[in-house]
Write an enzyme that holds these catalytic residues in place. Structure first.
Site, short mmCIF file in Angstrom:
data_model
loop_
_atom_site.label_atom_id
_atom_site.label_comp_id
_atom_site.label_asym_id
_atom_site.label_seq_id
_atom_site.Cartn_x
_atom_site.Cartn_y
_atom_site.Cartn_z
N ARG A 9 22.39 9.69 -21.87
CA ARG A 9 22.30 10.23 -20.51
C ARG A 9 21.18 9.60 -19.69
NH1 ARG A 9 27.26 12.26 -19.69
NH2 ARG A 9 27.87 13.56 -21.44
N LEU A 10 20.66 8.47 -20.14
CA LEU A 10 19.61 7.79 -19.40
C LEU A 10 20.26 6.71 -18.51
CD1 LEU A 10 16.86 7.55 -22.14
CD2 LEU A 10 17.02 9.14 -20.22
#
Length: 208
Positions: free
Chosen positions: A186-187
């Protein structure tokens, strides 16, 4: 050939084009080559003057240095909200590619000449529908809509069909255009073109 963009998973400042339009064109071309159904489908969000939002999927019909253009019934819910509160956001949800483009900006109507040119290119059935449907109005039943179409067909016969006065284009003039690339954990990468007070553009990286 189907392209595997999920394996790429990165968007760095050095990847960006010099301006948002060129970058959007590159990604839109990628989405088309990827084989996405209707890559020009976008979510258009509007709001009433009281701030009550609404959203729907609309097809992008044109983009250029001015911004993004779509067409609709000016008396529809989105048309009425944009007339009263002329700001919108757009989202191009290219999920299989792990990409999104998000746009915010002011909205204005396109010229009547531009509306007429586009309307003339539409299929005849779509031209008739623009006259027959009181978009966003409550109808008692389907028969009412079908009767409206029949009356419209009788009205125009085999002759040319001009665009209704209540139908036309909106131009979203971007203030921000964000390019979102999915990454692991999720970066994600989020790079945003933002218009400054003097009309120039800056690129900002946003935290995911």
């Amino acid at each position: 050939m189907r392209l595997d963009y999920t394996a790429r998973g990165a968007l760095l400042e050095t990847d960006l084009a010099a301006d948002w339009r060129v970058q959007f064109e590159a990604w839109f071309t990628d989405a088309t080559r990827f084989g996405l159904p209707e890559p020009n489908a976008m979510i258009v969000s509007t709001a009433t003057p009281q701030g009550r939002p609404s959203a729907r999927t609309v097809l992008l019909k044109e983009y250029d240095e001015r911004g993004f253009v779509f067409f609709t019934n000016y008396e529809s819910r989105k048309g009425s909200e944009l007339t009263a509160n002329p700001y919108a956001s757009l989202v191009f949800p290219w999920f299989p590619m792990q990409r999104q483009v998000l746009v915010t900006g002011a909205v204005e109507r396109v010229s009547r000449a531009e509306t007429e040119e586009y309307f003339a290119s539409r299929p005849r059935g779509s031209q008739l529908g623009a006259w027959a449907s009181p978009q966003s109005s409550v109808l008692p039943d389907r028969a009412t809509l079908d009767a409206g179409l029949a009356a419209t067909e009788e009205r125009f016969g085999d002759g040319p069909i001009p665009p209704p006065e209540h139908w036309g284009g909106f131009l979203v003039v971007p203030e921000t255009v964000e390019f979102w690339q999915g990454r692991t954990s999720r970066l994600h990468d989020r790079l945003r073109f933002a218009r400054t007070g003097n009309g120039s553009w800056v690129v900002e990286r946003l935290a995911p």
